[in-house]
Write an enzyme that holds these catalytic residues in place. Structure first.
Site, mmCIF file in Angstrom:
data_model
loop_
_atom_site.group_PDB
_atom_site.id
_atom_site.type_symbol
_atom_site.label_atom_id
_atom_site.label_comp_id
_atom_site.label_asym_id
_atom_site.label_seq_id
_atom_site.Cartn_x
_atom_site.Cartn_y
_atom_site.Cartn_z
ATOM 1 N N ARG A 1 -14.679 30.807 29.455
ATOM 2 C CA ARG A 1 -13.782 31.952 29.300
ATOM 3 C C ARG A 1 -12.873 31.793 28.068
ATOM 4 O O ARG A 1 -12.677 32.729 27.298
ATOM 5 C CB ARG A 1 -12.941 32.118 30.565
ATOM 6 C CG ARG A 1 -12.310 33.487 30.639
ATOM 7 C CD ARG A 1 -11.297 33.573 31.743
ATOM 8 N NE ARG A 1 -11.919 33.399 33.050
ATOM 9 C CZ ARG A 1 -11.237 33.206 34.168
ATOM 10 N NH1 ARG A 1 -9.930 33.157 34.146
ATOM 11 N NH2 ARG A 1 -11.862 33.064 35.309
ATOM 12 N N MET B 1 -12.743 44.715 32.942
ATOM 13 C CA MET B 1 -13.091 44.077 34.212
ATOM 14 C C MET B 1 -13.233 42.555 34.135
ATOM 15 O O MET B 1 -14.029 41.967 34.852
ATOM 16 C CB MET B 1 -14.385 44.707 34.774
ATOM 17 C CG MET B 1 -14.280 46.197 35.026
ATOM 18 S SD MET B 1 -12.852 46.667 36.024
ATOM 19 C CE MET B 1 -13.405 46.114 37.633
ATOM 20 N N ARG B 2 -12.456 41.931 33.264
ATOM 21 C CA ARG B 2 -12.508 40.468 33.194
ATOM 22 C C ARG B 2 -11.117 39.893 33.290
ATOM 23 O O ARG B 2 -10.164 40.485 32.792
ATOM 24 C CB ARG B 2 -13.086 40.015 31.845
ATOM 25 C CG ARG B 2 -14.553 40.116 31.796
ATOM 26 C CD ARG B 2 -15.093 39.698 30.456
ATOM 27 N NE ARG B 2 -16.457 40.137 30.406
ATOM 28 C CZ ARG B 2 -17.473 39.498 30.990
ATOM 29 N NH1 ARG B 2 -17.273 38.352 31.608
ATOM 30 N NH2 ARG B 2 -18.686 39.990 30.942
ATOM 31 N N LEU C 1 -8.399 37.482 32.008
ATOM 32 C CA LEU C 1 -8.154 36.920 30.676
ATOM 33 C C LEU C 1 -8.000 35.398 30.754
ATOM 34 O O LEU C 1 -7.653 34.850 31.797
ATOM 35 C CB LEU C 1 -6.882 37.521 30.072
ATOM 36 C CG LEU C 1 -6.856 39.034 29.857
ATOM 37 C CD1 LEU C 1 -5.657 39.409 28.982
ATOM 38 C CD2 LEU C 1 -8.128 39.564 29.230
ATOM 39 N N ASN D 1 -1.557 45.881 32.005
ATOM 40 C CA ASN D 1 -2.744 46.256 32.796
ATOM 41 C C ASN D 1 -2.394 47.407 33.741
ATOM 42 O O ASN D 1 -1.243 47.560 34.138
ATOM 43 C CB ASN D 1 -3.188 45.041 33.614
ATOM 44 C CG ASN D 1 -4.437 45.297 34.453
ATOM 45 O OD1 ASN D 1 -5.411 45.892 33.970
ATOM 46 N ND2 ASN D 1 -4.421 44.878 35.711
ATOM 47 N N HIS E 1 -3.519 48.875 37.537
ATOM 48 C CA HIS E 1 -4.263 48.501 38.740
ATOM 49 C C HIS E 1 -4.169 49.645 39.762
ATOM 50 O O HIS E 1 -3.084 50.158 40.004
ATOM 51 C CB HIS E 1 -3.683 47.219 39.337
ATOM 52 C CG HIS E 1 -4.449 46.747 40.535
ATOM 53 N ND1 HIS E 1 -5.697 46.167 40.420
ATOM 54 C CD2 HIS E 1 -4.180 46.822 41.859
ATOM 55 C CE1 HIS E 1 -6.154 45.886 41.634
ATOM 56 N NE2 HIS E 1 -5.254 46.278 42.520
ATOM 57 N N GLU F 1 -0.841 34.735 34.230
ATOM 58 C CA GLU F 1 -2.041 33.929 34.475
ATOM 59 C C GLU F 1 -2.780 34.292 35.772
ATOM 60 O O GLU F 1 -3.932 33.928 35.947
ATOM 61 C CB GLU F 1 -1.694 32.439 34.503
ATOM 62 C CG GLU F 1 -1.508 31.798 33.136
ATOM 63 C CD GLU F 1 -0.169 32.100 32.474
ATOM 64 O OE1 GLU F 1 0.676 32.806 33.096
ATOM 65 O OE2 GLU F 1 0.032 31.660 31.338
ATOM 66 N N ASP G 1 -3.693 40.204 38.683
ATOM 67 C CA ASP G 1 -2.837 41.334 39.089
ATOM 68 C C ASP G 1 -1.493 40.879 39.659
ATOM 69 O O ASP G 1 -0.965 41.486 40.595
ATOM 70 C CB ASP G 1 -3.577 42.232 40.099
ATOM 71 C CG ASP G 1 -4.873 42.783 39.526
ATOM 72 O OD1 ASP G 1 -4.904 43.120 38.334
ATOM 73 O OD2 ASP G 1 -5.875 42.856 40.273
ATOM 74 N N GLU H 1 -2.489 57.378 37.581
ATOM 75 C CA GLU H 1 -2.666 56.364 36.530
ATOM 76 C C GLU H 1 -2.489 57.000 35.160
ATOM 77 O O GLU H 1 -1.876 56.418 34.266
ATOM 78 C CB GLU H 1 -4.074 55.749 36.606
ATOM 79 C CG GLU H 1 -4.333 54.927 37.849
ATOM 80 C CD GLU H 1 -5.719 54.272 37.824
ATOM 81 O OE1 GLU H 1 -6.174 53.840 36.753
ATOM 82 O OE2 GLU H 1 -6.351 54.205 38.891
HETATM 83 C C1 GRF Z 1 -8.936 52.488 36.846
HETATM 84 O O1 GRF Z 1 -8.940 52.866 38.187
HETATM 85 C C2 GRF Z 1 -8.030 51.299 36.626
HETATM 86 O O2 GRF Z 1 -6.912 51.302 37.452
HETATM 87 C C3 GRF Z 1 -8.924 50.147 36.974
HETATM 88 O O3 GRF Z 1 -10.182 50.504 36.478
HETATM 89 C C4 GRF Z 1 -10.283 51.930 36.400
HETATM 90 C C5 GRF Z 1 -10.593 52.255 34.980
HETATM 91 O O4 GRF Z 1 -10.860 53.605 34.777
HETATM 92 N N1 GRF Z 1 -8.373 48.914 36.447
HETATM 93 P P1 GRF Z 1 -11.008 54.173 33.297
HETATM 94 O O5 GRF Z 1 -12.050 53.305 32.586
HETATM 95 O O6 GRF Z 1 -9.666 54.096 32.623
HETATM 96 O O7 GRF Z 1 -11.477 55.577 33.466
#
Ligand code: GRF
Length: 205
Positions: free
Chosen positions: A68, A93-94, A96, A110, A112, A145, A148, A177
């Site tokens: 990583r 989706m990783r 860090l 980030n 979430h 670290e 979330d 979001e």
């Molecule tokens: C969102 O629900 C975000 O909270 C999560 O992944 C999704 C990403 O959606 N971490 P997008 O790629 O911004 O449409």
């Protein structure tokens, strides 16, 4: 107000949060500009939007055996060219590596799709439904670290209904979001966020 902040956005998929932030920038609501988009997935839909918008994109595919730290070191070398003030994880989706978190301490944000500290990690909306909570939402936070676990900047709540599916709940959360993430970026770009321990204070204008 200071100079425009230079923003790098990390994505893995659809990129709707990236788009929401970029649209807010175009409306003049954020004192910043997205100067680069990084993806770990060459097929991420968000890359098409970035290209339409003329934003440079770079895809970094992680090799199976690659550590990583080494993977993120490669990314960090590229980021040096862009002199970033802020990194946004917009559906990246990783987890860090420590080296990038240290380099950009309190400068990585980030989003979430749950009210942290409930339901960290993947499938947050599914976790919320299975647990049976009546309220869920989204959290925008600085990255530390943990997974979330970083200091929380903004949260927005939504109701959970009896007939919700994972998709219907995810859609309701996503709408929030798209408000919360641009708002947090706006505050950061106006130098209005200060972090003391776990708490993030928002300075008045
Ligand atoms: C969102 O629900 C975000 O909270 C999560 O992944 C999704 C990403 O959606 N971490 P997008 O790629 O911004 O449409």
């Amino acid at each position: 107000m200071g100079r425009k902040k230079r923003i790098g956005v990390f994505i893995s998929g659809r990129g709707s949060n990236f788009r929401a932030i970029n649209e807010e920038i175009k409306k003049g609501g954020i004192n910043g500009e997205i100067v680069v988009v990084i993806s770990d997935n060459p097929d991420a839909k968000g890359l098409l939007y970035a290209r339409q918008e003329g934003i440079p994109t770079h895809v970094f595919i992680k090799e199976k055996a690659e550590k990583r730290d080494d993977y993120f070191s490669r990314i960090m070398v590229k980021l040096e060219e862009y002199n970033l003030d802020l990194i946004l994880l917009a559906g990246f989706m990783r987890v860090l590596s420590k080296n990038i978190i240290n380099e950009y301490r309190n400068r990585i944000i980030n989003i979430h799709p749950a009210l942290l500290p409930s339901f960290p990690g993947v499938h947050a909306q599914k976790q919320a439904l299975e647990y049976g909570v009546k309220i869920s939402g989204c959290t925008v936070h600085f990255v530390d670290e943990g997974v979330d676990t970083g200091p929380i900047i903004i949260q927005r709540a939504v109701p959970v209904y009896d007939d919700d599916t994972e998709e219907s709940l995810a859609d309701r959360i996503l709408e929030q979001e798209h408000k919360a993430f641009p708002e947090a970026v706006r505050l950061f770009c106006e130098d209005r966020l200060t972090v003391h321990g776990r708490r993030v204070y928002i300075l008045e204008k």
